[in-house]
Design an enzyme around this catalytic site. Structure first.
Site, PDB file in Angstrom:
ATOM      1  N   ASP A  81       0.838  -1.204   0.000  1.00  0.00           N
ATOM      2  CA  ASP A  81       0.000   0.000   0.000  1.00  0.00           C
ATOM      3  C   ASP A  81       0.872   1.253   0.000  1.00  0.00           C
ATOM      4  O   ASP A  81       2.047   1.211   0.373  1.00  0.00           O
ATOM      5  CB  ASP A  81      -0.896  -0.002   1.251  1.00  0.00           C
ATOM      6  CG  ASP A  81      -2.071   0.963   1.137  1.00  0.00           C
ATOM      7  OD1 ASP A  81      -2.221   1.634   0.093  1.00  0.00           O
ATOM      8  OD2 ASP A  81      -2.854   1.046   2.100  1.00  0.00           O
ATOM      9  N   GLU A 103      -7.456  -0.669   5.697  1.00  0.00           N
ATOM     10  CA  GLU A 103      -6.006  -0.787   5.471  1.00  0.00           C
ATOM     11  C   GLU A 103      -5.318  -1.306   6.732  1.00  0.00           C
ATOM     12  O   GLU A 103      -4.423  -2.160   6.666  1.00  0.00           O
ATOM     13  CB  GLU A 103      -5.431   0.578   5.075  1.00  0.00           C
ATOM     14  CG  GLU A 103      -5.911   1.040   3.702  1.00  0.00           C
ATOM     15  CD  GLU A 103      -5.505   2.467   3.347  1.00  0.00           C
ATOM     16  OE1 GLU A 103      -5.584   2.807   2.172  1.00  0.00           O
ATOM     17  OE2 GLU A 103      -5.117   3.229   4.239  1.00  0.00           O
TER      18      GLU A 103
HETATM   19  C1  5RP Z   1      -5.677   5.689   1.273  1.00  0.00           C
HETATM   20  C2  5RP Z   1      -4.252   5.782   1.651  1.00  0.00           C
HETATM   21  C3  5RP Z   1      -3.254   5.962   0.552  1.00  0.00           C
HETATM   22  O1  5RP Z   1      -2.307   4.956   0.637  1.00  0.00           O
HETATM   23  C4  5RP Z   1      -2.592   7.311   0.698  1.00  0.00           C
HETATM   24  O2  5RP Z   1      -3.582   8.316   0.757  1.00  0.00           O
HETATM   25  C5  5RP Z   1      -1.627   7.586  -0.461  1.00  0.00           C
HETATM   26  O3  5RP Z   1      -2.362   7.768  -1.627  1.00  0.00           O
HETATM   27  P1  5RP Z   1      -1.683   7.941  -3.049  1.00  0.00           P
HETATM   28  O4  5RP Z   1      -0.995   6.660  -3.372  1.00  0.00           O
HETATM   29  O5  5RP Z   1      -2.846   8.238  -3.966  1.00  0.00           O
HETATM   30  O6  5RP Z   1      -0.724   9.111  -2.971  1.00  0.00           O
HETATM   31  O7  5RP Z   1      -3.876   5.713   2.792  1.00  0.00           O
HETATM   32  O8  5RP Z   1      -6.524   5.671   2.395  1.00  0.00           O
END
Ligand code: 5RP
Length: 219
Positions: A81, A103
């Site tokens: 993630d 998450e």
């Molecule tokens: C979603 C998250 C994402 O991992 C975080 O916001 C990063 O997002 P991106 O990859 O679009 O920059 O925690 O809840």
């Protein structure tokens, strides 16, 4: 390289951690979306995925990847993630996409958390990015008052309802020195579902997209 190209590079680099025949934990956001595309390219080699949001589930299924309920899965090898901020201790702020609770659940099930970020997400001190807190709707005002007592300036994220039917408070004005302590304090406020601080369960590996390529940081 653009920020999106850096995100794509780390999304594809994370394939290195996917073992054939396994179920893969999948995050949410624009960086995780690149990882899902990458996963699609090896979909016949994996059993499927566990997903952290309705949006990621839809994307996984559109690529023909089977999505399992976390209750059907005893353990996961990896969870991949993005993050909104990550510090040197591999602690993170997450939840910019409002998927923080699911998450955190999948990160807890997984043996390894592989964090994929572009270099702009690396910080010395967490807190410049407003800290997301998922809250039961009826507790919003109470939780906001408690967050003020902790030194934060909570802002109600308008027109956002999480996949779990809750609301988000984004907490500004925090300089997070002891992230584990703050995570525990915010999680113990009645009405808080989850705080987007991933300090007790930090990342194990960070793949960081830089102009010079993908840099691997290990805890
Ligand atoms: C979603 C998250 C994402 O991992 C975080 O916001 C990063 O997002 P991106 O990859 O679009 O920059 O925690 O809840």
């Amino acid at each position: 390289m653009t920020q999106d190209e850096l995100k794509k590079a780390v999304g594809w680099a994370a394939l290195e951690y996917v073992r054939p025949g396994t179920i893969v934990g999948v995050g949410t956001g624009s960086t995780a979306a690149h990882f899902i595309d990458a996963l699609g390219s090896i979909k016949h080699q994996i059993e499927g995925a566990v997903s952290s949001s309705d949006a990621s589930t839809a994307k996984l299924q559109s690529l023909g990847i089977t999505v399992f309920d976390p209750n059907e899965v005893d353990s996961l090898d990896i969870y991949v993630d993005g993050a909104d901020e990550i510090n040197r201790q591999m602690q993170m702020i997450k939840g910019g996409g409002a998927a923080l609770t699911r998450e955190k659940i999948i990160a807890a099930i997984a043996r390894q958390f592989i964090c994929i970020v572009d270099a702009s997400k690396q910080v010395d001190i967490l807190g410049k990015f407003p800290l997301p807190v998922e809250v039961i709707p009826m507790a919003r005002a109470y939780v906001a008052r408690e967050l003020v007592k902790l030194g934060g300036l909570p802002e109600y994220r308008q027109h956002v309802v999480t996949d779990n039917g809750n609301v988000i408070l984004d907490v500004h004005n925090l300089k997070i020195i002891d992230a584990i302590d703050l995570e525990n304090k915010i999680n113990s406020i009645s009405g808080v579902v989850t705080v987007g601080l991933f300090a007790r369960r930090a990342a194990d590996v960070a793949l960081v997209g830089t102009a010079n390529g993908v840099v691997k940081v290990v805890k």
